[in-house]
Design a protein around this motif. Sequence first.
Motif, short mmCIF file in Angstrom:
data_model
loop_
_atom_site.label_atom_id
_atom_site.label_comp_id
_atom_site.label_asym_id
_atom_site.label_seq_id
_atom_site.Cartn_x
_atom_site.Cartn_y
_atom_site.Cartn_z
N MET A 1 27.79 12.52 -13.13
CA MET A 1 26.71 12.17 -13.45
C MET A 1 25.41 12.98 -12.51
O MET A 1 25.79 13.03 -11.21
CB MET A 1 26.15 10.86 -13.13
N THR A 2 24.76 13.66 -13.10
CA THR A 2 23.63 14.57 -12.20
C THR A 2 22.57 13.74 -11.64
O THR A 2 21.85 12.87 -12.60
CB THR A 2 23.49 15.78 -12.90
N GLN A 3 22.47 14.03 -10.38
CA GLN A 3 21.34 13.08 -9.72
C GLN A 3 20.08 13.83 -9.83
O GLN A 3 20.12 15.06 -9.47
CB GLN A 3 21.60 12.76 -8.18
N GLN A 4 19.17 13.29 -10.37
CA GLN A 4 17.71 14.08 -10.46
C GLN A 4 16.89 14.02 -9.16
O GLN A 4 16.70 13.02 -8.62
CB GLN A 4 16.96 13.49 -11.66
N THR A 5 16.31 15.01 -9.01
CA THR A 5 15.42 15.02 -7.83
C THR A 5 13.98 15.26 -8.19
O THR A 5 13.76 16.06 -9.17
CB THR A 5 15.83 16.21 -6.75
N THR A 6 12.99 14.95 -7.48
CA THR A 6 11.81 14.85 -7.86
C THR A 6 11.13 16.03 -6.87
O THR A 6 11.26 15.92 -5.64
CB THR A 6 11.01 13.54 -7.70
N ALA A 7 10.38 16.95 -7.46
CA ALA A 7 9.68 18.01 -6.57
C ALA A 7 8.65 17.64 -5.79
O ALA A 7 8.09 16.44 -6.05
CB ALA A 7 9.17 19.05 -7.68
N ARG A 8 8.69 17.90 -4.54
CA ARG A 8 7.59 17.44 -3.62
C ARG A 8 6.18 18.01 -3.85
O ARG A 8 6.24 19.28 -4.58
CB ARG A 8 8.09 18.21 -2.16
N PRO A 9 5.30 16.89 -3.95
CA PRO A 9 3.96 17.50 -4.46
C PRO A 9 3.62 18.59 -3.20
O PRO A 9 3.53 18.35 -2.19
CB PRO A 9 3.11 16.16 -4.07
N LEU A 10 2.65 19.43 -3.75
CA LEU A 10 2.50 20.67 -3.21
C LEU A 10 0.78 20.82 -3.14
O LEU A 10 0.46 20.82 -4.30
CB LEU A 10 2.91 21.89 -3.69
N PRO A 11 0.15 20.27 -2.08
CA PRO A 11 -1.22 20.36 -2.12
C PRO A 11 -1.90 21.63 -2.17
O PRO A 11 -1.34 22.64 -1.62
CB PRO A 11 -1.74 19.51 -0.81
N THR A 12 -2.94 21.76 -2.95
CA THR A 12 -3.70 22.92 -3.08
C THR A 12 -4.66 23.23 -1.84
O THR A 12 -4.95 22.07 -1.24
CB THR A 12 -4.41 23.22 -4.44
N ALA A 13 -5.43 24.35 -1.90
CA ALA A 13 -6.43 24.31 -0.78
C ALA A 13 -7.50 23.40 -1.25
O ALA A 13 -8.09 22.72 -0.38
CB ALA A 13 -7.09 25.71 -0.89
N ALA A 14 -7.80 23.24 -2.36
CA ALA A 14 -8.82 21.96 -2.83
C ALA A 14 -8.51 20.81 -2.49
O ALA A 14 -9.42 20.03 -2.16
CB ALA A 14 -9.03 22.32 -4.34
N ASP A 15 -7.14 20.40 -2.41
CA ASP A 15 -6.70 19.24 -2.18
C ASP A 15 -6.97 18.81 -0.79
O ASP A 15 -7.43 17.85 -0.24
CB ASP A 15 -5.25 18.91 -2.57
N THR A 16 -6.67 20.05 0.21
CA THR A 16 -7.03 19.86 1.65
C THR A 16 -8.25 19.65 1.80
O THR A 16 -8.68 18.81 2.71
CB THR A 16 -6.17 21.02 2.08
N GLN A 17 -9.11 20.25 1.19
CA GLN A 17 -10.54 20.23 1.45
C GLN A 17 -10.96 18.87 1.03
O GLN A 17 -11.93 18.15 1.84
CB GLN A 17 -11.46 21.36 0.77
N HIS A 18 -10.66 18.51 -0.05
CA HIS A 18 -10.90 17.11 -0.49
C HIS A 18 -10.51 15.88 0.41
O HIS A 18 -11.24 15.07 0.51
CB HIS A 18 -10.12 16.82 -1.79
N MET A 19 -9.11 16.09 1.05
CA MET A 19 -8.90 15.10 1.90
C MET A 19 -9.66 14.95 3.17
O MET A 19 -10.03 13.95 3.61
CB MET A 19 -7.39 15.12 2.14
N ALA A 20 -9.93 16.07 3.54
CA ALA A 20 -10.83 16.33 4.71
C ALA A 20 -12.29 15.55 4.57
O ALA A 20 -12.62 14.81 5.43
CB ALA A 20 -11.23 17.72 5.09
N GLN A 21 -12.69 15.73 3.41
CA GLN A 21 -13.81 15.16 3.03
C GLN A 21 -13.93 13.53 3.00
O GLN A 21 -14.61 12.94 3.54
CB GLN A 21 -14.51 15.69 1.67
N LEU A 22 -12.74 13.29 2.70
CA LEU A 22 -12.38 11.76 2.49
C LEU A 22 -12.15 11.11 3.96
O LEU A 22 -12.70 10.08 4.19
CB LEU A 22 -11.25 11.47 1.81
N LEU A 23 -11.47 11.73 4.86
CA LEU A 23 -11.47 11.62 6.01
C LEU A 23 -12.84 11.50 6.85
O LEU A 23 -12.95 10.77 8.09
CB LEU A 23 -10.52 12.49 6.89
N ALA A 24 -13.92 12.16 6.46
CA ALA A 24 -15.21 11.93 7.12
C ALA A 24 -15.89 10.95 6.53
O ALA A 24 -17.02 10.82 6.82
CB ALA A 24 -15.87 13.29 6.87
N GLY A 25 -15.24 10.10 5.95
CA GLY A 25 -15.88 8.91 5.53
C GLY A 25 -16.83 7.91 6.65
O GLY A 25 -17.63 7.33 6.26
#
Length: 345
Positions: free
Chosen positions: A1-25
């Motif tokens: 039985m082959t164990q399936q793995t989930t790919a690691r989410p890779l943030p884009t530059a837009a994701d990084t900028q969005h998170m920075a804005q959220l952190l400035a709440g």
Amino acid sequence: MTQQTTARPLPTAADTQHMAQLLAGFQQSQALYAFGELGLANALLAGPLPVTTLAAATGTDPDALTRLLRFLSVLDVVSYGDDEVFALTPLGATLADGPGSVRSLARFWTDTHYLPFSDLVSTVRTGVPAFRTHTGQTFGAWLDDHPEHMASLIGAMSDVALSIKVDLLQGYALPPGRIVADIGGADGTILAHLLGPGTERRGIVMDVPSAVAPATRRLTELGLSGRVVAVGGDFFEAVPAADVYLLSTVLHDWDDDQCATLLANIARAAAPRAHLVVVEAVLPDTDASHPAKYNDLTMLGVGTGRERSGQEYGRLFTAAGFTLVRQIPGPSYNPFSILEARLAR
């Protein structure tokens, strides 16, 4: 039985900028608080003003004010053009005094919730509310020791009642019954709206003793002092007898055991086949965006309460001898729902 793995989410530059804005709440909430507290929204109600005129009217520094307002324009609180004449938007008007205002809510949350939330990491680790970790007291005990915040609490509850709950309750008719008791009803705004003019129904607003005087003043202003009485007491000890009970954003303040005590007190005092009307922000059963999830985080950080799903409220009602009759959701922009239940006996 082959164990399936989930790919690691890779943030884009837009994701990084969005998170920075959220952190400035923290910057956003303080900027909004300053806008309301300094009277800037009130000053702009009559129309757009040059920043120099606005600064002179509000006793603020023109350069610092310009920078604050430029930031708030990103949040659609104000608008401006090349001439730096600032205008109030409908969203910004919610921080002025008048219909739809949440100015008291901004003051109350900033004065009481803002700093304790710096201990939220501890809450997630231990389950102990951040407010208790930060102050060494429960929220209720701290309020008892700091009564100067009671006025802003009552104002904040009135803000929400006038701007959001009344919107939900437009066209809603209470179940039949001559006496309606609003338990934890603050200044009675919601009960006054539901009773309305031209009816013989009578009301009782019950809250902590310190809320009686402002509630009495409010009921007098609304011309209801002859039909509605404000009483002080501890609803965990006893509640007045009535035919219909209203609990408007009360149950979410308490854990399940405390809710069971309150509902049992209502069932004990209630007339046979009495009705229960509960207004709460009901959690959805999915990962859909919903304001109740924001509210639930507030409850996690401040007290022992929580937001609940419709099924969870139904179980609370059943345990106390009530049967959930129906749930009336608000419009998509309104976080609240109405839950009606009826005493089984």
